[in-house]
Write an enzyme that holds these catalytic residues in place. Structure first.
Site, short mmCIF file in Angstrom:
data_model
loop_
_atom_site.label_atom_id
_atom_site.label_comp_id
_atom_site.label_asym_id
_atom_site.label_seq_id
_atom_site.Cartn_x
_atom_site.Cartn_y
_atom_site.Cartn_z
N MET A 1 -0.04 1.00 -6.57
CA MET A 1 -0.56 -0.27 -7.63
C MET A 1 -0.50 0.54 -9.29
O MET A 1 -0.78 -0.66 -10.16
CB MET A 1 -1.62 -0.31 -6.81
N ASP B 1 0.88 -1.07 0.10
CA ASP B 1 -0.25 0.04 0.10
C ASP B 1 1.29 1.39 0.39
O ASP B 1 2.42 0.94 0.24
CB ASP B 1 -0.94 -0.33 1.26
N LYS C 1 -8.88 -6.89 -2.34
CA LYS C 1 -9.84 -6.87 -1.25
C LYS C 1 -10.52 -5.07 -1.37
O LYS C 1 -10.15 -4.52 -0.53
CB LYS C 1 -10.06 -7.17 0.47
N HIS D 1 -13.58 -1.48 -6.19
CA HIS D 1 -15.14 -0.68 -6.41
C HIS D 1 -14.35 1.31 -5.97
O HIS D 1 -15.54 1.96 -6.04
CB HIS D 1 -15.99 -1.80 -5.00
#
EC number: 2.1.1.-
Length: 367
Positions: A253, A232, A266, A270
């Site tokens: 990413m 992250d 996960k 969205h």
């Protein structure tokens, strides 16, 4: 004296009452938020949990007031708590009885999902998610929805000086801590680990956008052979604790993704537009071996809006949350995930199983 229930009987009256209830719909979530923050839900839950005989689970508002973490200095607090609790009782959040002419209250089972301090480690809590959702920062965002429809733009940015959600959170420590505690992750992950066997045989699992690393912590506790890489942004990893077999790696990413046998996404896709999702998935494709897979965990929207289906309610609620908070974020249908996978180089998109409101979706390089 019995309940004063108005006679309904006809369709017009029923519709009118439903309309009045909708017009006052802001009351329940805001009152429930206050009850959580005050410690009322924890207080009632502990009383019910610790009551062996079942005779002392019901508490008067005065008994609740003196058990709160912060003792009220307001002499009217018991009366105000009574008014709060009778509303919650009308929504089946707590039970209400009248004893000797006074109302007494007891926690309903659903209260254990909304504990603030005495969190059930087997379940997790939705308290932080509710508090974040109803925080002033996000309430102001909802006020921009009409303007977004008419004029375009991003509701969150319009309400917060042009800042994007994650930029805002990185600058607000209070909100960042709440945001990292949100959700129903513990219960959902435990259920997924019961019904999904796709982590078997994985040696290196990369959790892209893994936040503080709790998801990998759960996975590696069941599969200690797995080396977990929690990937992250640097700001997201500042609050990340240490987990066995988990390495925290900072990066972006949209630039590249660490290599692994499987990559976990996960509740990441969205947050982004279709184009951004394809960039993320193409970077995942590059980081995987030929027999590797991406494990997606997301809400999947039904094709039809069914007012009798709680999953539909959750999916469309979350879709509008994404619309107001993020630029291009949305919940997606099965067809949209299949198309996105194909556009990113994954010919196979398999909807493996579900746990509560989340689906586990496998994307593989091999058809």
């Amino acid at each position: 004296m019995g309940h004063l229930i108005p006679q309904t009987g006809d369709e017009e009256t029923e519709l009118g009452l439903a309309a009045v209830r909708l017009a006052n719909c802001a009351a329940f979530p805001m009152v429930f938020k206050a009850a959580i923050e005050l410690g009322v839900i924890d207080t009632l839950y502990l009383a019910a949990r610790d009551d062996v005989t079942g005779s002392s689970s019901f508490l008067t508002p005065s008994e609740i007031a003196i058990r709160l973490p912060t003792k009220p200095s307001n002499p009217e607090a018991p009366a105000l708590l009574d008014r709060i609790l009778r509303l919650l009782a009308s929504y089946s959040m707590v039970k209400c009885q009248i004893i000797d002419g006074n109302r007494v209250y007891k926690a309903e089972p659903i209260c254990r999902y909304f504990l603030k301090d005495n969190v059930d480690e087997e379940l997790g809590t939705l308290a932080s998610q509710l508090i974040v959702t109803l925080d002033t920062v996000f309430l102001n965002t909802w006020g921009e929805l009409k303007n977004v429809v008419l004029e375009g733009g991003v509701a969150f940015g319009r309400a917060n000086g042009g800042l994007k959600l994650f930029d805002y959170i990185s600058k607000d420590e209070r909100l960042s801590k709440l945001f990292n505690r949100t959700g129903f992750s513990v219960a959902v992950l435990k259920k997924i680990l019961q019904v999904y066997s796709g982590f078997e045989g994985v040696n290196v699992l990369v959790d892209v956008g893994g936040g503080v690393g709790d998801t990998l912590g759960f996975v590696t506790s069941k599969y200690p052979n797995i080396k977990g890489i929690n990937f992250d942004l640097t700001c997201a990893l500042t609050q990340a604790p240490s987990y066995p077999n988990v390495e925290h790696v900072a990066g972006d990413m949209f630039v590249d993704v660490p290599k692994g046998d499987a990559i976990l996404l996960k509740r990441i896709l969205h947050d982004w537009t279709d184009e951004d999702c394809e960039k993320i998935l193409k970077n995942c494709w590059k980081a995987l071996p030929e027999n590797g897979k991406v494990i997606v965990m997301e809400v999947v929207t039904p094709d039809e809006a069914d007012n009798r289906d709680v999953i539909s309610n959750i999916a469309f609620d979350m879709d509008l949350l994404m619309l107001t908070q993020l630029s291009g974020g949305k919940e997606r249908s099965r067809a949209e995930y299949v198309a996105m996978a194909a556009n990113s180089g994954f010919p196979r998109c398999n909807f493996v199983c579900s746990a509560y409101h989340l689906w586990v979706i496998e994307l593989t390089k091999q058809a």
